[in-house]
Scaffold this active site. Sequence first.
Site, mmCIF file in Angstrom:
data_model
loop_
_atom_site.group_PDB
_atom_site.id
_atom_site.type_symbol
_atom_site.label_atom_id
_atom_site.label_comp_id
_atom_site.label_asym_id
_atom_site.label_seq_id
_atom_site.Cartn_x
_atom_site.Cartn_y
_atom_site.Cartn_z
ATOM 1 N N GLU A 136 4.557 4.048 5.774
ATOM 2 C CA GLU A 136 4.204 4.383 4.389
ATOM 3 C C GLU A 136 3.576 5.770 4.267
ATOM 4 O O GLU A 136 3.738 6.451 3.257
ATOM 5 C CB GLU A 136 3.244 3.332 3.824
ATOM 6 C CG GLU A 136 3.842 1.936 3.681
ATOM 7 C CD GLU A 136 4.764 1.785 2.479
ATOM 8 O OE1 GLU A 136 5.076 2.798 1.836
ATOM 9 O OE2 GLU A 136 5.172 0.645 2.203
ATOM 10 N N LYS B 13 -4.849 6.637 2.718
ATOM 11 C CA LYS B 13 -5.389 6.446 4.067
ATOM 12 C C LYS B 13 -4.264 6.446 5.094
ATOM 13 O O LYS B 13 -4.477 6.784 6.269
ATOM 14 C CB LYS B 13 -6.240 5.180 4.136
ATOM 15 C CG LYS B 13 -5.528 3.883 3.708
ATOM 16 C CD LYS B 13 -4.797 3.185 4.822
ATOM 17 C CE LYS B 13 -4.076 1.953 4.321
ATOM 18 N NZ LYS B 13 -3.322 1.255 5.376
ATOM 19 N N LYS C 29 0.849 -1.193 0.000
ATOM 20 C CA LYS C 29 0.000 0.000 0.000
ATOM 21 C C LYS C 29 0.882 1.239 0.000
ATOM 22 O O LYS C 29 1.564 1.525 0.990
ATOM 23 C CB LYS C 29 -0.921 -0.006 1.228
ATOM 24 C CG LYS C 29 -1.906 -1.177 1.236
ATOM 25 C CD LYS C 29 -2.728 -1.210 2.508
ATOM 26 C CE LYS C 29 -3.724 -2.378 2.481
ATOM 27 N NZ LYS C 29 -4.533 -2.460 3.723
#
Length: 330
Positions: free
Chosen positions: A277, A187, A103
């Site tokens: 991330e 997100k 992700k």
Amino acid sequence: MKVTVLGSGGWGTALALVLLENGNDVTLWSYTQEESDVLRQTGENPMLKGVALPDELKLTTDINAVKGCQAVVLATPSFAVRSTAVALRDVVDPGTVLISVAKGIEKNTSLRLSQAIEEEVGDKCPVVVLSGPSHAEEVGRHIPTAVVAAADDIRHARLVQDLFMNTRFRVYTNTDRVGTEICAALKNVIALCAGCCDGLGYGDNTKAMLMTRGLAEIARLGVALGGKQESFTGLAGVGDLIVTCCSMHSRNRRCGILIGQGTPVDRALKEIGAVVEGYYAAANARTLAIKAGVEMPIAQMAYEVLYEGRDVNTVVVELMSREKRAEADE
């Protein structure tokens, strides 16, 4: 089915166990011999404490393990996706389904990860994205979980659905790789912000506001880039946002808590001890928003805190003091 999982971190290992449960011939590839030796000698992954690795799970550091596979899972951190695809392209069989489960957005190019894979592999293999609210720690412990498989060709998404789905791991399908990957990457930015709110001592009202308005920003950008609006209210969107903003399994949230408590950003990143991330995604979100002409005030302020040293309390006041508008305003 013969499957190789590239990347023996917590997520790659958890997915390898799901595949093994489903009766597949599974090999788990590690980038280093040291990582593979730890798995072999201890019988578990240190990132999934207490979850035993069955003897049937094959362990290797040889990329040639992908030969003869019907599917290959790319479960490396986002920064290693392209280099893994480069190593893969000359040995993988044409037509093998490549399943991208990391992700993030590629750091230097602002490409979605499936785009980075396709740049290296070309049209030799179809790429499917698997994403959703899925902490590896819970998947490894058989906690009921649902995710989504996204592919341009629904047949490839259904193959991945069939490959992974069982009574505790449910897989839905869609044809929106763009929206699914934008949700998965951005997100993490909002989760960092949610952690900052926790570190500042704010309450549920603040987090609910942040998550709702953050999702509106993600959806604006995703749709501008070609994603489908419905993806942002699905598992990859609101589902993953909820789990990442609210759980202490989330490295992004934990990093944000430290920053909110006054820890310098560079030290907070080091204290987490694994890839955060959202830190990289914040820079890419800003780049993509500027290119697309999309307003993303929360993501912009996250960037300023993370990269320009802005004070968290100050940017909260600025966000709360923005001009009045209707909720549905773009």
